[in-house]
Design a protein around this motif. Structure first.
Motif, PDB file in Angstrom:
ATOM      1  N   VAL A 207       0.820  -1.056   0.107  1.00  0.00           N
ATOM      2  CA  VAL A 207       0.048   0.088  -0.033  1.00  0.00           C
ATOM      3  C   VAL A 207       0.801   1.280   0.114  1.00  0.00           C
ATOM      4  O   VAL A 207       1.748   1.312   0.758  1.00  0.00           O
ATOM      5  CB  VAL A 207      -0.660   0.131   1.230  1.00  0.00           C
TER       6      VAL A 207
ATOM      7  N   ASN B 130      -1.488   1.921   8.281  1.00  0.00           N
ATOM      8  CA  ASN B 130      -0.305   1.240   8.573  1.00  0.00           C
ATOM      9  C   ASN B 130      -0.553   0.332   9.686  1.00  0.00           C
ATOM     10  O   ASN B 130      -0.234  -0.923   9.356  1.00  0.00           O
ATOM     11  CB  ASN B 130       0.850   2.013   9.128  1.00  0.00           C
TER      12      ASN B 130
ATOM     13  N   CYS C 277      -2.304  -2.562   7.793  1.00  0.00           N
ATOM     14  CA  CYS C 277      -1.432  -3.230   6.867  1.00  0.00           C
ATOM     15  C   CYS C 277      -0.459  -3.998   7.625  1.00  0.00           C
ATOM     16  O   CYS C 277       0.054  -5.285   7.435  1.00  0.00           O
ATOM     17  CB  CYS C 277      -0.598  -2.366   6.167  1.00  0.00           C
ATOM     18  N   HIS C 278       0.002  -3.583   8.907  1.00  0.00           N
ATOM     19  CA  HIS C 278       0.912  -4.332   9.632  1.00  0.00           C
ATOM     20  C   HIS C 278       0.408  -5.545  10.178  1.00  0.00           C
ATOM     21  O   HIS C 278       0.959  -6.602  10.275  1.00  0.00           O
ATOM     22  CB  HIS C 278       1.575  -3.368  10.690  1.00  0.00           C
TER      23      HIS C 278
ATOM     24  N   ASN D  16      -1.874  -7.335   9.015  1.00  0.00           N
ATOM     25  CA  ASN D  16      -2.097  -8.289   7.994  1.00  0.00           C
ATOM     26  C   ASN D  16      -1.104  -8.852   6.964  1.00  0.00           C
ATOM     27  O   ASN D  16      -1.251  -9.276   6.020  1.00  0.00           O
ATOM     28  CB  ASN D  16      -3.204  -7.693   6.955  1.00  0.00           C
TER      29      ASN D  16
ATOM     30  N   ILE E  29       0.999  -6.570   5.295  1.00  0.00           N
ATOM     31  CA  ILE E  29       1.056  -6.043   4.123  1.00  0.00           C
ATOM     32  C   ILE E  29       2.035  -5.077   4.098  1.00  0.00           C
ATOM     33  O   ILE E  29       1.971  -4.139   5.125  1.00  0.00           O
ATOM     34  CB  ILE E  29      -0.367  -5.359   3.687  1.00  0.00           C
TER      35      ILE E  29
ATOM     36  N   PHE F  50       3.697  -1.417   3.511  1.00  0.00           N
ATOM     37  CA  PHE F  50       3.466   0.050   3.586  1.00  0.00           C
ATOM     38  C   PHE F  50       4.346   1.076   3.371  1.00  0.00           C
ATOM     39  O   PHE F  50       5.310   0.989   4.001  1.00  0.00           O
ATOM     40  CB  PHE F  50       2.632   0.199   4.978  1.00  0.00           C
TER      41      PHE F  50
END
Length: 81
Positions: free
Chosen positions: A1, A15, A18-19, A21, A23, A25
């Motif tokens: 992302v 963030n 994302c963290h 999951n 993912i 960033f």
């Protein structure tokens, strides 16, 4: 992302999602001559370039000169971390 032009609160919230999951960033912005960039890559592998270490050969098999290593600036190796 990747995010730009967002409020700090939005960046922190996205963030965190994302963290949790796993993912990657990235966020950043530019203000005239100044800017910033932030990356949360979590657990990741990368490669670092390091100079190779070569043994000094003086024709003598023992002593401090034979044990001393020197760096060869022209030769490098890639190290995975």
């Amino acid at each position: 992302v990747c995010l730009t032009c967002c409020s700090r609160e939005s960046m922190v919230r996205i963030n965190q999602i994302c963290h949790k999951n796993g993912i990657k960033f990235f966020t950043g912005d530019v203000f005239g001559y100044h800017g910033y960039m932030f990356a949360d890559l979590g657990e990741h592998e990368f490669v670092e370039e390091k100079p190779k270490v070569a043994k000094v050969s003086t024709g003598v098999e023992d002593g401090p000169e034979a044990k001393r290593a020197r760096l060869e600036p022209a030769e490098t190796t890639m190290v995975k971390k």
